[in-house]
Design an enzyme around this catalytic site. Sequence first.
Site, PDB file in Angstrom:
ATOM      1  N   ALA A  12      16.305 -26.879  39.519  1.00  0.00           N
ATOM      2  CA  ALA A  12      17.629 -27.436  39.208  1.00  0.00           C
ATOM      3  C   ALA A  12      18.267 -26.822  37.968  1.00  0.00           C
ATOM      4  O   ALA A  12      19.498 -26.789  37.854  1.00  0.00           O
ATOM      5  CB  ALA A  12      17.510 -28.951  39.044  1.00  0.00           C
ATOM      6  N   ALA A  13      17.442 -26.305  37.044  1.00  0.00           N
ATOM      7  CA  ALA A  13      18.009 -25.732  35.822  1.00  0.00           C
ATOM      8  C   ALA A  13      18.321 -24.249  35.973  1.00  0.00           C
ATOM      9  O   ALA A  13      18.789 -23.606  35.033  1.00  0.00           O
ATOM     10  CB  ALA A  13      17.047 -25.954  34.650  1.00  0.00           C
ATOM     11  N   ILE A  16      21.331 -20.917  40.482  1.00  0.00           N
ATOM     12  CA  ILE A  16      21.822 -21.499  41.742  1.00  0.00           C
ATOM     13  C   ILE A  16      21.960 -23.016  41.582  1.00  0.00           C
ATOM     14  O   ILE A  16      22.946 -23.616  42.007  1.00  0.00           O
ATOM     15  CB  ILE A  16      20.897 -21.149  42.929  1.00  0.00           C
ATOM     16  CG1 ILE A  16      20.935 -19.642  43.193  1.00  0.00           C
ATOM     17  CG2 ILE A  16      21.314 -21.920  44.196  1.00  0.00           C
ATOM     18  CD1 ILE A  16      19.996 -19.159  44.294  1.00  0.00           C
ATOM     19  N   ARG A  92       9.789 -11.946  41.667  1.00  0.00           N
ATOM     20  CA  ARG A  92       8.916 -10.783  41.499  1.00  0.00           C
ATOM     21  C   ARG A  92       9.227 -10.138  40.159  1.00  0.00           C
ATOM     22  O   ARG A  92      10.381  -9.839  39.861  1.00  0.00           O
ATOM     23  CB  ARG A  92       9.157  -9.765  42.622  1.00  0.00           C
ATOM     24  CG  ARG A  92       8.086  -8.672  42.656  1.00  0.00           C
ATOM     25  CD  ARG A  92       8.516  -7.547  43.572  1.00  0.00           C
ATOM     26  NE  ARG A  92       8.365  -7.915  44.973  1.00  0.00           N
ATOM     27  CZ  ARG A  92       7.412  -7.439  45.774  1.00  0.00           C
ATOM     28  NH1 ARG A  92       6.523  -6.583  45.322  1.00  0.00           N
ATOM     29  NH2 ARG A  92       7.359  -7.801  47.038  1.00  0.00           N
ATOM     30  N   ASN A 105       3.887 -17.925  44.716  1.00  0.00           N
ATOM     31  CA  ASN A 105       4.754 -18.861  45.424  1.00  0.00           C
ATOM     32  C   ASN A 105       3.969 -19.884  46.222  1.00  0.00           C
ATOM     33  O   ASN A 105       4.415 -21.012  46.400  1.00  0.00           O
ATOM     34  CB  ASN A 105       5.778 -18.106  46.266  1.00  0.00           C
ATOM     35  CG  ASN A 105       6.935 -17.648  45.397  1.00  0.00           C
ATOM     36  OD1 ASN A 105       7.669 -18.473  44.863  1.00  0.00           O
ATOM     37  ND2 ASN A 105       7.051 -16.349  45.194  1.00  0.00           N
ATOM     38  N   VAL A 129      15.360 -22.048  49.850  1.00  0.00           N
ATOM     39  CA  VAL A 129      16.237 -20.978  49.373  1.00  0.00           C
ATOM     40  C   VAL A 129      15.418 -19.959  48.575  1.00  0.00           C
ATOM     41  O   VAL A 129      15.653 -18.760  48.638  1.00  0.00           O
ATOM     42  CB  VAL A 129      17.366 -21.566  48.489  1.00  0.00           C
ATOM     43  CG1 VAL A 129      18.204 -20.467  47.850  1.00  0.00           C
ATOM     44  CG2 VAL A 129      18.251 -22.509  49.301  1.00  0.00           C
ATOM     45  N   GLY A 130      14.427 -20.451  47.827  1.00  0.00           N
ATOM     46  CA  GLY A 130      13.623 -19.597  46.944  1.00  0.00           C
ATOM     47  C   GLY A 130      12.856 -18.538  47.727  1.00  0.00           C
ATOM     48  O   GLY A 130      12.238 -18.837  48.746  1.00  0.00           O
ATOM     49  N   ASP A 159      23.494 -14.585  54.220  1.00  0.00           N
ATOM     50  CA  ASP A 159      23.587 -13.325  54.959  1.00  0.00           C
ATOM     51  C   ASP A 159      24.647 -13.449  56.061  1.00  0.00           C
ATOM     52  O   ASP A 159      25.438 -12.534  56.289  1.00  0.00           O
ATOM     53  CB  ASP A 159      22.224 -12.980  55.560  1.00  0.00           C
ATOM     54  CG  ASP A 159      21.122 -13.048  54.513  1.00  0.00           C
ATOM     55  OD1 ASP A 159      21.211 -12.315  53.521  1.00  0.00           O
ATOM     56  OD2 ASP A 159      20.190 -13.878  54.661  1.00  0.00           O
ATOM     57  N   HIS A 187      14.912 -13.156  55.857  1.00  0.00           N
ATOM     58  CA  HIS A 187      15.895 -13.016  54.781  1.00  0.00           C
ATOM     59  C   HIS A 187      15.373 -11.958  53.815  1.00  0.00           C
ATOM     60  O   HIS A 187      14.756 -12.257  52.792  1.00  0.00           O
ATOM     61  CB  HIS A 187      16.127 -14.337  54.035  1.00  0.00           C
ATOM     62  CG  HIS A 187      16.884 -14.127  52.753  1.00  0.00           C
ATOM     63  ND1 HIS A 187      18.201 -13.746  52.732  1.00  0.00           N
ATOM     64  CD2 HIS A 187      16.494 -14.185  51.462  1.00  0.00           C
ATOM     65  CE1 HIS A 187      18.591 -13.588  51.471  1.00  0.00           C
ATOM     66  NE2 HIS A 187      17.568 -13.856  50.683  1.00  0.00           N
TER      67      HIS A 187
HETATM   68  P1  NAX Z   1      16.651 -18.861  38.410  1.00  0.00           P
HETATM   69  O1  NAX Z   1      15.507 -18.073  37.896  1.00  0.00           O
HETATM   70  O2  NAX Z   1      17.931 -18.890  37.685  1.00  0.00           O
HETATM   71  O3  NAX Z   1      16.179 -20.378  38.590  1.00  0.00           O
HETATM   72  C1  NAX Z   1      14.986 -20.744  39.179  1.00  0.00           C
HETATM   73  C2  NAX Z   1      14.581 -22.055  38.585  1.00  0.00           C
HETATM   74  O4  NAX Z   1      13.444 -22.521  39.290  1.00  0.00           O
HETATM   75  C3  NAX Z   1      14.190 -21.975  37.114  1.00  0.00           C
HETATM   76  O5  NAX Z   1      14.936 -22.931  36.377  1.00  0.00           O
HETATM   77  C4  NAX Z   1      12.699 -22.312  37.118  1.00  0.00           C
HETATM   78  O6  NAX Z   1      12.305 -23.033  35.973  1.00  0.00           O
HETATM   79  C5  NAX Z   1      12.603 -23.166  38.370  1.00  0.00           C
HETATM   80  N1  NAX Z   1      11.238 -23.287  38.914  1.00  0.00           N
HETATM   81  C6  NAX Z   1      10.251 -22.371  38.934  1.00  0.00           C
HETATM   82  N2  NAX Z   1       9.138 -22.883  39.468  1.00  0.00           N
HETATM   83  C7  NAX Z   1       9.424 -24.149  39.806  1.00  0.00           C
HETATM   84  C8  NAX Z   1       8.676 -25.203  40.382  1.00  0.00           C
HETATM   85  N3  NAX Z   1       7.390 -25.036  40.706  1.00  0.00           N
HETATM   86  N4  NAX Z   1       9.283 -26.392  40.571  1.00  0.00           N
HETATM   87  C9  NAX Z   1      10.564 -26.573  40.232  1.00  0.00           C
HETATM   88  N5  NAX Z   1      11.323 -25.613  39.664  1.00  0.00           N
HETATM   89  C10 NAX Z   1      10.767 -24.421  39.456  1.00  0.00           C
HETATM   90  O7  NAX Z   1      16.834 -18.377  39.926  1.00  0.00           O
HETATM   91  P2  NAX Z   1      18.115 -18.549  40.871  1.00  0.00           P
HETATM   92  O8  NAX Z   1      19.035 -17.437  40.668  1.00  0.00           O
HETATM   93  O9  NAX Z   1      18.610 -19.929  40.747  1.00  0.00           O
HETATM   94  O10 NAX Z   1      17.434 -18.307  42.303  1.00  0.00           O
HETATM   95  C11 NAX Z   1      16.491 -19.200  42.849  1.00  0.00           C
HETATM   96  C12 NAX Z   1      15.814 -18.600  44.049  1.00  0.00           C
HETATM   97  O11 NAX Z   1      16.749 -18.326  45.087  1.00  0.00           O
HETATM   98  C13 NAX Z   1      15.129 -17.257  43.790  1.00  0.00           C
HETATM   99  O12 NAX Z   1      13.855 -17.281  44.404  1.00  0.00           O
HETATM  100  C14 NAX Z   1      16.012 -16.269  44.498  1.00  0.00           C
HETATM  101  O13 NAX Z   1      15.308 -15.110  44.898  1.00  0.00           O
HETATM  102  C15 NAX Z   1      16.473 -17.077  45.675  1.00  0.00           C
HETATM  103  N6  NAX Z   1      17.672 -16.617  46.387  1.00  0.00           N
HETATM  104  C16 NAX Z   1      17.686 -16.782  47.740  1.00  0.00           C
HETATM  105  C17 NAX Z   1      18.782 -16.445  48.512  1.00  0.00           C
HETATM  106  C18 NAX Z   1      18.793 -16.662  49.987  1.00  0.00           C
HETATM  107  O14 NAX Z   1      19.779 -16.260  50.628  1.00  0.00           O
HETATM  108  N7  NAX Z   1      17.786 -17.257  50.627  1.00  0.00           N
HETATM  109  C19 NAX Z   1      19.973 -15.821  47.889  1.00  0.00           C
HETATM  110  C20 NAX Z   1      20.080 -16.069  46.426  1.00  0.00           C
HETATM  111  C21 NAX Z   1      18.800 -16.035  45.664  1.00  0.00           C
HETATM  112  O15 NAX Z   1      18.474 -14.708  45.375  1.00  0.00           O
END
Ligand code: NAX
Length: 328
Positions: A12-13, A16, A92, A105, A129-130, A159, A187
């Site tokens: 959440a922080a 996205i 990564r 992951n 999403v992650g 996409d 994806h």
């Molecule tokens: P950020 O790095 O800005 O935010 C990720 C957040 O997740 C951080 O605040 C971190 O503290 C938190 N986090 C890490 N481990 C956690 C856990 N175990 N429990 C709860 N929170 C946790 O990344 P952001 O740009 O927001 O992207 C998030 C994810 O979306 C990434 O994996 C990224 O690759 C993926 N995406 C997927 C897309 C899709 O189309 N499926 C597109 C956009 C994006 O690239």
Amino acid sequence: TQAPVNVTVTGAAGQIGYALLFRIASGQLLGPDTPVKLRLLEIPQAVKAAEGTALELEDCAFPLLAGTDIFDDAKRAFEGTNIALLVGARPRTKGMERADLLEANGGIFKPQGEAINAGAADDVRVLVVGNPANTNALIAQSHAPDVPAERFTAMTRLDHNRAVAQLSKKLNAPVSEIRKLTIWGNHSASQYPDIFHAEVGGRNAAEAVNDEKWLAEEFIPRVAKRGAEIIEARGASSAASAANAAIDHIHTWVNGTAEGDWTSMAVPSDGSYGVPEGLISSFPVVCKGGKYEIVQGLEINEFSRGRIDASVAELTEEREAVKKLGLI
Ligand code: NAX
């Protein structure tokens, strides 16, 4: 009035999360009549930042927001959850091998799957999403045996939307006139955006384009590598467009696709189109009555077949890799 729907957002922080939460709270996820309660999950180091976002949410005085709770414990964050948006993941980093990435992951999505299994509401819907989104969804799903498998989905809507926008530009047609476009597979850069069944203003899109070179050398790579193009330009990965796609994915799942159209979602395969059963792969889907169904009976030409197979082969490899690591 309706009881609030519990929406859990992990990561959440993150960037996205910041683009997503305000739209959920304003009613864009579930519509103007549905109050929502946000349950935010973060790692302990990021809880303070999430609390900051919660203060801002409060300052919007959203009429539909019934409250925001913050957790650093998955079990509690998914208690009673109706909609789970799994955004937080381990990116990564330099020098990281693929097995390391999958393992890191696994350490996130295994406990989250268990927590969903233990405490989510009966009607829970999960969107991962992650990244690597499809395989992370598979990991979570395999640790939630009591939740119907089809409730676990991964996001290819970004996409899909990117492909619609590129096609709209190419044909100089409004996006509202484009229908039945499909993202197949993973994806990742191997995904296949398919315009052979798409329509533009009622006309077949591939015929309207009539340019296989553009399709193979510009359109497909542009869509598949759009994430990298955004990073190059913005100095950060897609955030608002990714949040928008997550909103679209859930909104469509709950409220349905328009008559005569479909969307793309990565969902557990039932063997359709030769995709091995159980792989979480992107398909054309129609949503109705809160459920989705894979569109059946599409003819797949040779051009498409090879590309679908290549992306599905990558998903099969990822599944083998996480199996070997004991993550599923
Ligand atoms: P950020 O790095 O800005 O935010 C990720 C957040 O997740 C951080 O605040 C971190 O503290 C938190 N986090 C890490 N481990 C956690 C856990 N175990 N429990 C709860 N929170 C946790 O990344 P952001 O740009 O927001 O992207 C998030 C994810 O979306 C990434 O994996 C990224 O690759 C993926 N995406 C997927 C897309 C899709 O189309 N499926 C597109 C956009 C994006 O690239």
